[in-house]
Scaffold this motif. Structure first.
Motif, short mmCIF file in Angstrom:
data_model
loop_
_atom_site.label_atom_id
_atom_site.label_comp_id
_atom_site.label_asym_id
_atom_site.label_seq_id
_atom_site.Cartn_x
_atom_site.Cartn_y
_atom_site.Cartn_z
N VAL B 341 0.86 -1.19 0.00
CA VAL B 341 0.00 0.00 0.00
C VAL B 341 0.90 1.24 0.00
O VAL B 341 2.03 1.18 0.47
CB VAL B 341 -0.94 0.05 1.23
CG1 VAL B 341 -2.01 -1.02 1.14
CG2 VAL B 341 -0.15 -0.10 2.53
N ALA B 342 0.37 2.33 -0.54
CA ALA B 342 1.17 3.56 -0.61
C ALA B 342 0.27 4.78 -0.67
O ALA B 342 -0.95 4.66 -0.86
CB ALA B 342 2.09 3.52 -1.84
N MET B 343 0.91 5.93 -0.46
CA MET B 343 0.24 7.21 -0.69
C MET B 343 1.22 8.08 -1.46
O MET B 343 2.43 7.89 -1.39
CB MET B 343 -0.10 7.93 0.62
CG MET B 343 -1.04 7.16 1.51
SD MET B 343 -1.82 8.20 2.78
CE MET B 343 -0.46 8.58 3.84
N GLY B 344 0.67 9.05 -2.18
CA GLY B 344 1.55 9.96 -2.91
C GLY B 344 0.75 11.09 -3.50
O GLY B 344 -0.46 11.21 -3.27
N TYR B 345 1.45 11.93 -4.24
CA TYR B 345 0.81 13.10 -4.86
C TYR B 345 0.73 12.91 -6.37
O TYR B 345 1.70 12.47 -7.00
CB TYR B 345 1.60 14.37 -4.53
CG TYR B 345 1.36 14.83 -3.12
CD1 TYR B 345 0.41 15.81 -2.85
CD2 TYR B 345 2.04 14.26 -2.05
CE1 TYR B 345 0.16 16.24 -1.54
CE2 TYR B 345 1.79 14.67 -0.74
CZ TYR B 345 0.85 15.66 -0.50
OH TYR B 345 0.60 16.06 0.79
N LEU B 346 -0.43 13.24 -6.93
CA LEU B 346 -0.66 13.15 -8.37
C LEU B 346 -1.43 14.39 -8.84
O LEU B 346 -2.19 14.98 -8.07
CB LEU B 346 -1.49 11.90 -8.69
CG LEU B 346 -0.75 10.57 -8.68
CD1 LEU B 346 -1.74 9.44 -8.87
CD2 LEU B 346 0.32 10.53 -9.78
N PRO B 347 -1.25 14.75 -10.12
CA PRO B 347 -2.07 15.83 -10.68
C PRO B 347 -3.55 15.46 -10.56
O PRO B 347 -3.91 14.27 -10.62
CB PRO B 347 -1.65 15.87 -12.15
CG PRO B 347 -0.33 15.19 -12.20
CD PRO B 347 -0.34 14.17 -11.10
N VAL B 348 -4.40 16.47 -10.38
CA VAL B 348 -5.83 16.24 -10.18
C VAL B 348 -6.41 15.33 -11.28
O VAL B 348 -7.23 14.45 -11.00
CB VAL B 348 -6.57 17.60 -10.11
CG1 VAL B 348 -8.07 17.40 -10.16
CG2 VAL B 348 -6.17 18.32 -8.82
N ALA B 349 -5.95 15.51 -12.50
CA ALA B 349 -6.48 14.73 -13.62
C ALA B 349 -6.22 13.23 -13.45
O ALA B 349 -6.95 12.40 -13.98
CB ALA B 349 -5.87 15.21 -14.94
N GLN B 350 -5.15 12.89 -12.71
CA GLN B 350 -4.83 11.47 -12.51
C GLN B 350 -5.16 11.00 -11.09
O GLN B 350 -4.76 9.92 -10.70
CB GLN B 350 -3.34 11.23 -12.78
CG GLN B 350 -3.02 11.05 -14.26
CD GLN B 350 -2.31 12.27 -14.84
OE1 GLN B 350 -2.38 13.36 -14.28
NE2 GLN B 350 -1.65 12.08 -15.96
N ALA B 351 -5.88 11.83 -10.33
CA ALA B 351 -6.08 11.53 -8.91
C ALA B 351 -7.38 10.78 -8.62
O ALA B 351 -7.70 10.52 -7.46
CB ALA B 351 -6.02 12.83 -8.09
N THR B 352 -8.11 10.42 -9.66
CA THR B 352 -9.38 9.73 -9.45
C THR B 352 -9.14 8.25 -9.19
O THR B 352 -8.35 7.62 -9.90
CB THR B 352 -10.25 9.86 -10.73
OG1 THR B 352 -10.27 11.22 -11.10
CG2 THR B 352 -11.67 9.36 -10.49
N PRO B 353 -9.78 7.69 -8.16
CA PRO B 353 -9.62 6.25 -7.90
C PRO B 353 -9.86 5.42 -9.16
O PRO B 353 -10.78 5.70 -9.93
CB PRO B 353 -10.67 5.96 -6.83
CG PRO B 353 -10.77 7.25 -6.06
CD PRO B 353 -10.61 8.33 -7.12
#
Lengths: 120, 382
Positions: B341-353
């Motif tokens: 499992v992980a967390m991170g930062y992505l551009p809003v356009a790619q942040a949708t589950p």
């Protein structure tokens, strides 16, 4: 013949092929393993170069090639169940078999007594 | 919590240090303290034990700070602290706790903290690694308040579905507490401050104990067959499965609360149009982002394979590593999830589950799927 490295690997030598794994001491230090990545069969390894990767919950660690050689076989069982490395590191949880470039290179490695002294 | 420091020469110890050694803990330097990373049970079983029963964690390295207005008025202390955090502290009821963060003038996060209304004062709990800096920040900026670090108290976290039963052995009144309630109660004839909160995603408590009695209280809790001492290793995998941020990894002075998906911690009173709109450092940016959104967001990431993807792994839009789009900030193996499992930062356009991205790990590009947080179902008793 059993040999050991300062990087906590064991080698069981049979002719020019060494079966390689990590020591009980190393497995204890690493803790519960959750992932193992092994080299490809046929890969040419260089002494002290990366050979495999093991990961615990906390961290990833490299397993180094103990000697120069070619990987002839890998142990899929520890990829499928990494906890085998914790339960039987010096037996069923061998990592890979290495056809040594120079069998005599193994003479420079530690025997069991020397390794035990090192970790004592 | 913060990145660990490795200065072995000047490590501090907590009041439970001798108990950790007695229990066979493996100790590591963490935020300037010699702390237990695991006990003989091991990280995996410690994690699973906490989710199945109850785990006891020493979090005494964290800073427990009293903020009290010289006037003696709670409202004065609350309004002073509101100048440093975008949280509604004024309307926090007595005996209730709230999550918050200190922001800087850039609208980024200096530290995250827990804030409690203790009647005539505030009790705040801050991260160990930020303790000195937070204390100086509060002393310099909380007008008309006394700011006091409680150096004579331990902090013990008791987490897991059996935590209530374990604590009930020492105090029968525990079952009346709800998530984020805080009570002062006698445990083992010692006045302790108990909050029903934690950092594991499970129901549980954090117990502030006078240091002279810390070992006795910890041992009394550990006597319960369901209670086991748990190290920092499992604390990290538990909080990551629960989708909770680690200061220094997932949030820091380069991330705004909105980028960090922490807007839920900013109440209406502090937002645009609220009774006490803004008035905290970086308010222009943070309120602007609340209205207009951000370019990137903190998201959950589920590696599709078995390999853990650790913090600082670069994220790409493609499997060839051409277009870099973000970075992993925390990553491990989740024992309850039974996978990485992980967390991170992505551009809003790619942040949708459901969005697929690729993480660079040892020269390979491993597929990961953006996932809703948390990875487990929390058992908070609301």
């Amino acid at each position: 013949m059993l040999k050991f490295t300062a990087e906590h690997e064991w080698l069981k030598l049979e002719g020019d092929v060494a079966t390689v794994g990590i020591t009980t001491h190393a497995a204890e230090q690493l803790g519960d393993l959750v992932f193992v990545e092994l080299p490809e069969v046929g890969a040419e390894l260089t002494k002290d170069g990366n050979a495999a990767t093991v990961e615990s919950v906390k961290a990833a660690s490299d397993v180094y090639a103990p000697l120069d050689g070619e990987v002839t076989e890998v142990n899929q069982a520890i990829v499928d169940d990494p906890s085998l490395v914790n339960s039987d590191p010096e037996g069923a949880a061998w990592f890979f078999k290495l056809k040594l470039k120079n069998v005599s290179d193994a003479d420079g490695l530690m025997d069991e007594a020397a390794y035990k002294d090192m970790i004592a | 919590m913060d990145d660990q420091t490795n200065d072995q020469t000047a490590l501090k110890i907590t009041p439970l240090h001798a108990l950790h050694l007695e229990l066979g803990a493996k100790m590591v330097p963490f935020a300037g303290y010699d702390m237990p990373v695991q006990y003989p049970l091991g990280v995996m079983k410690e994690h699973l034990h906490t989710r199945a029963a109850a785990g006891l964690f020493d979090v005494s390295h964290m800073g427990q700070v009293i903020v009290k207005a010289k006037s003696g008025s709670y409202a004065d202390a609350a309004l002073a602290l509101e100048k440093l955090v975008p949280v509604d502290i004024l309307s926090l009821k007595e005996g209730r706790q709230r999550y918050g963060f200190f922001t800087d003038d850039n609208g980024c996060i200096l530290d995250d903290l827990m804030i409690t209304n203790r009647g005539d004062h505030l009790l705040v709990v801050v991260n160990a690694a930020c303790k000195d800096q937070d204390l100086a920040h509060m002393k310099a900026n909380l007008e008309g308040c006394d700011v006091t670090l409680l150096e004579d108290r331990a902090l013990i976290a008791l987490q897991g579905p059996r935590a209530e039963a374990v604590l009930a052995e020492l105090w029968a009144g525990v079952s009346a507490m709800k998530f984020m309630d805080v009570r002062e109660v006698p445990l083992h004839d010692v006045d302790c401050i108990v909050s029903r909160s934690g950092y594991s995603g499970e129901d549980g408590f954090e117990i502030s104990v006078p240091q002279a009695h810390a070992v006795a209280v910890a041992k009394a809790l550990l006597e319960h067959p369901d209670c086991q001492a748990i190290g920092l290793g499992a604390r990290d995998s538990l909080r990551l499965e629960a989708g909770l941020c680690l200061y220094g990894n997932d949030i820091d002075t380069t991330t705004s609360p909105i980028e960090a998906s922490l807007e839920w911690a900013i109440q209406k009173a502090r937002k645009t149009g609220g009774d006490r709109e803004g008035g905290f450092p970086g308010a222009t940016r943070i309120l602007g982002e609340l209205s207009n959104g951000t370019t990137r967001r903190r998201v959950g990431l589920k590696p599709e394979g078995k390999a853990p993807v650790r913090s600082h792994a670069k994220l790409y839009a493609d499997a060839q590593g051409v277009t870099e789009i973000g970075e992993v900030t925390s990553g491990t193996f989740g024992p309850t999830v039974e996978g990485p499992v992980a967390m991170g930062y992505l551009p809003v356009a790619q942040a949708t589950p459901g969005t697929q991205v690729f993480a660079e790990v040892r020269g390979k590009y491993l597929p990961m799927t953006v996932a809703a947080l948390p990875f487990i179902t929390p058992t908070y008793k609301r």
